[in-house]
Design a protein around this motif. Structure first.
Motif: not given
Length: 298
Positions: A125-143, A233-238
């Motif tokens: 479960l932990r491995q799947v969750a890590r793979a999903l979040v790293e595939q779709h989000f940058p490290p800044t907001i993954a946590p 990365d959150f989209g508050a700045l652009g």
């Protein structure tokens, strides 16, 4: 392929509505929400009344800006994840329609085989969750994504990586090159803290995210302090087409420290002579896929 590999493959190879670099994190967010539910409750079961609120919050916070209503945004993955063979509903309702989901308070959950495998193997479960979040989000907001989905971010991000071999390899020299190009200071606020000769709290930020074909090139990089990197990365700045900093009207702050972010609005980037500025195609992608809503009024 053994049962464990099959679970990983099915949960990390979701059919997403992606084209031309568009982001569609709706299904991954629903899977992460179900994984969080499984850890806490022992079952991935989610009633529509729960999912409508929690999933729509996740999509609004971590998905691209959208004019679609909150309930409708949640109905898309809640009904369409069935087509991936990992999600079931207790009632056969049409795709995408909110009405039938609400009328019957439909219950969704992971299919029995998948849920059983994950329940018996917490490491999987932990491995799947890590793979999903790293595939779709940058490290800044993954946590932040993991925490909002009800998962322990520190625990998940320490899990062994199970993501597929990337089709591209990162350039190990890119970070240093970006920091050098921007004089090792934040392109937005000028912060340039160092400990000895090492920059501290200054990152090399992708404008177009690496996971969405953002290249390791100088015209896709900015040196940003850790705060403004996260807000970017959150989209508050652009950035607009003339490379002026925009602050999202959705961003709010009450304290003097927080309100200094408003002062960035309208400032133009001032790189040193010869520095490659972010290319229009990358800033355009960020405005479309990351920046939240409309900028502050001038």
């Amino acid at each position: 392929m053994n049962a464990r590999q099959d679970v990983v493959e099915r949960l990390t190879s979701l059919r997403l509505h992606e084209q031309h670099g568009r982001r569609a994190p709706h299904k991954p967010l629903l899977v992460l929400l179900a994984l969080g539910q499984l850890i806490r409750k022992g079952s991935s079961e989610l009633q529509w009344s729960q999912a409508q609120e929690r999933l729509s919050d996740l999509i609004a916070e971590f998905g691209p800006a959208s004019k679609t209503g909150r309930a409708q945004s949640a109905a898309y993955p809640f009904t369409r994840l069935r087509s991936d063979g990992i999600w079931t509903l207790d009632r056969n309702v049409p795709m995408d329609l909110v009405g039938p989901l609400a009328t019957h308070n439909v219950v969704g959950r992971q299919d029995t085989g998948t849920e059983s495998q994950l329940r018996q193997n917490p490491e999987l479960l932990r491995q799947v969750a890590r793979a999903l979040v790293e595939q779709h989000f940058p490290p800044t907001i993954a946590p932040d994504v993991l925490t909002s989905a009800g998962l322990d971010a520190d625990d998940i991000l320490q899990a062994p990586c199970v993501a597929p071999i990337p089709r591209r390899r990162r350039d190990p020299a890119w970070r240093a090159a970006v920091l050098q190009a921007w004089d090792r200071q934040c392109a937005f606020c000028g912060y340039d803290g160092q400990l000895g000769h090492v920059p501290v709290g200054v990152d090399a930020a992708h404008v177009r995210w690496w996971a969405f074909d953002g290249p390791d090139s100088l015209d896709n990089g900015l040196a940003l302090c850790v705060l403004h990197h996260k807000l970017f990365d959150f989209g508050a700045l652009g950035l607009d087409s003339e490379l002026r900093v925009h602050v999202s009207a959705a961003f709010t702050a009450r304290t003097q420290a927080g309100r200094t972010t408003y002062q960035l609005h309208g400032q133009r980037l001032r790189p040193r002579p010869g520095t490659q500025v972010p290319a229009g195609e990358h800033t355009s992608w960020h405005r479309r896929e990351v920046f939240k809503g409309e900028p502050l009024a001038a």
